[in-house]
Write a protein that holds these residues in place. Sequence first.
Motif, PDB file in Angstrom:
ATOM      1  N   VAL A 177      32.975  34.709  28.281  1.00 52.80           N
ATOM      2  CA  VAL A 177      32.215  34.929  29.508  1.00 52.80           C
ATOM      3  C   VAL A 177      31.752  33.563  30.018  1.00 52.80           C
ATOM      4  O   VAL A 177      31.157  32.780  29.278  1.00 52.80           O
ATOM      5  CB  VAL A 177      31.009  35.849  29.243  1.00 52.80           C
ATOM      6  N   VAL A 178      32.019  33.293  31.285  1.00 56.82           N
ATOM      7  CA  VAL A 178      31.727  31.979  31.864  1.00 56.82           C
ATOM      8  C   VAL A 178      30.411  32.024  32.625  1.00 56.82           C
ATOM      9  O   VAL A 178      30.166  32.940  33.424  1.00 56.82           O
ATOM     10  CB  VAL A 178      32.858  31.538  32.816  1.00 56.82           C
ATOM     11  N   SER A 179      29.574  31.032  32.399  1.00 57.52           N
ATOM     12  CA  SER A 179      28.327  30.885  33.155  1.00 57.52           C
ATOM     13  C   SER A 179      28.287  29.500  33.785  1.00 57.52           C
ATOM     14  O   SER A 179      29.024  28.594  33.383  1.00 57.52           O
ATOM     15  CB  SER A 179      27.106  31.084  32.240  1.00 57.52           C
ATOM     16  N   GLY A 180      27.435  29.348  34.806  1.00 55.25           N
ATOM     17  CA  GLY A 180      27.316  28.044  35.449  1.00 55.25           C
ATOM     18  C   GLY A 180      28.314  27.807  36.561  1.00 55.25           C
ATOM     19  O   GLY A 180      28.481  26.668  37.003  1.00 55.25           O
ATOM     20  N   VAL A 181      29.012  28.858  37.028  1.00 59.06           N
ATOM     21  CA  VAL A 181      29.946  28.721  38.144  1.00 59.06           C
ATOM     22  C   VAL A 181      29.559  29.702  39.246  1.00 59.06           C
ATOM     23  O   VAL A 181      29.034  30.786  38.972  1.00 59.06           O
ATOM     24  CB  VAL A 181      31.410  28.975  37.713  1.00 59.06           C
ATOM     25  N   GLU A 182      29.813  29.315  40.495  1.00 54.97           N
ATOM     26  CA  GLU A 182      29.564  30.190  41.632  1.00 54.97           C
ATOM     27  C   GLU A 182      30.890  30.492  42.320  1.00 54.97           C
ATOM     28  O   GLU A 182      31.593  29.584  42.757  1.00 54.97           O
ATOM     29  CB  GLU A 182      28.606  29.532  42.627  1.00 54.97           C
ATOM     30  N   VAL A 183      31.195  31.766  42.419  1.00 53.32           N
ATOM     31  CA  VAL A 183      32.463  32.191  42.991  1.00 53.32           C
ATOM     32  C   VAL A 183      32.369  32.216  44.511  1.00 53.32           C
ATOM     33  O   VAL A 183      31.421  32.739  45.085  1.00 53.32           O
ATOM     34  CB  VAL A 183      32.859  33.585  42.466  1.00 53.32           C
ATOM     35  N   GLU A 184      33.395  31.634  45.143  1.00 56.50           N
ATOM     36  CA  GLU A 184      33.473  31.634  46.606  1.00 56.50           C
ATOM     37  C   GLU A 184      34.196  32.888  47.096  1.00 56.50           C
ATOM     38  O   GLU A 184      33.709  33.607  47.954  1.00 56.50           O
ATOM     39  CB  GLU A 184      34.219  30.384  47.086  1.00 56.50           C
ATOM     40  N   SER A 185      35.380  33.143  46.557  1.00 63.37           N
ATOM     41  CA  SER A 185      36.156  34.321  46.956  1.00 63.37           C
ATOM     42  C   SER A 185      37.085  34.724  45.826  1.00 63.37           C
ATOM     43  O   SER A 185      37.484  33.898  45.006  1.00 63.37           O
ATOM     44  CB  SER A 185      36.965  34.041  48.224  1.00 63.37           C
ATOM     45  N   TYR A 186      37.444  35.987  45.805  1.00 64.40           N
ATOM     46  CA  TYR A 186      38.366  36.482  44.779  1.00 64.40           C
ATOM     47  C   TYR A 186      39.032  37.762  45.263  1.00 64.40           C
ATOM     48  O   TYR A 186      38.446  38.561  45.980  1.00 64.40           O
ATOM     49  CB  TYR A 186      37.632  36.742  43.459  1.00 64.40           C
ATOM     50  N   LYS A 187      40.299  37.903  44.913  1.00 64.37           N
ATOM     51  CA  LYS A 187      41.080  39.078  45.262  1.00 64.37           C
ATOM     52  C   LYS A 187      42.168  39.249  44.224  1.00 64.37           C
ATOM     53  O   LYS A 187      42.815  38.278  43.827  1.00 64.37           O
ATOM     54  CB  LYS A 187      41.704  38.915  46.660  1.00 64.37           C
ATOM     55  N   VAL A 188      42.337  40.476  43.775  1.00 67.92           N
ATOM     56  CA  VAL A 188      43.330  40.752  42.739  1.00 67.92           C
ATOM     57  C   VAL A 188      44.710  40.254  43.171  1.00 67.92           C
ATOM     58  O   VAL A 188      45.163  40.507  44.282  1.00 67.92           O
ATOM     59  CB  VAL A 188      43.389  42.262  42.434  1.00 67.92           C
TER      60      VAL A 188
END
Length: 324
Positions: A177-188
Amino acid sequence: MATPNKNNSSKIIKLPTDFTGVSGQQLSRDEIRSRKKKRLKRRRAIRKAILSLFMLFIVAIVGFVLAVTVFFKIDTIKAKGSGVYPQKIIIENSGVATGDSLLLVSEKAISENLFFNLPYVGSVTIEKDLPSTLIINVIDTVASAAISNNKGSYILINDEGKVLNADSKIVTEGIPVVSGVEVESYKVGETITFKTEETGDILIQLLKASTKAGVIGMTEIDLTDVSAITMKYDNRIKILVGPAVKLETKILRAASAIDRENEINQYETGVLDLRTDPKVFFKAGLEETTEKNSSNKDKTEDKNKNKDNKKNETTETTVKTSEN
């Protein structure tokens, strides 16, 4: 004075330079006719050659059209190699159907269709078994990390950042599990993007390094401070990676050190320090064990007693590994 006979066939004619090629050269009428015949013969030969080439071109075009539209049509499609998707699903999402021209099938087009429609497809190759069989070879990809989507579930990505699942309710054992990152966008089916590009790049480097080193069992990756990266193995060994330099070498050293510690005591807890290049330091007993690990450790306490007595709870050991 006698007048020359105008009908004499042997009359000499002085030709201009552009006809004979030699200024002032004199040729008889027979020689002129001979040269004209040779030129005409060459021209006919050239025209015949051009016509022959044109006919060959036409025949080739007709043959190609027939091959595409009449011959080499697909009547059998096979898919193999995937442990995630059945053959039927792969074929349905490939964009190819029976009756299509086998010669016109594009590996790139099939790959793009499968990558987008079936996210766990990692790589695709095709085989054309003439005259009518298409074989699609698939290698699956796997989840390498889980990132919170801030909706109570997780985004699963592979080691290249491809989104495999955008709403996973659980995280399978062995996926960090990753912490310390902010996701901008994601799509399968597409590549995840991060608000901070540097952090995203470092995460992908770590995932690729772990895959290359064959590390299985990472449970946490903390990128809150990219100058002091930490990871955790099996919820019991904290790994101090430090700054994002020589990540591949550091992960290889970590894998070697973990293997050595597991040979001594596979339930040991502690801190693995990779920050002093090229050495690796392990301090035992500094990380709290989970309930499960504590129970397992109790069961094997007698078995490992002699080995554990060789260490104090915070003994520092050094593992040197060759640098790649």
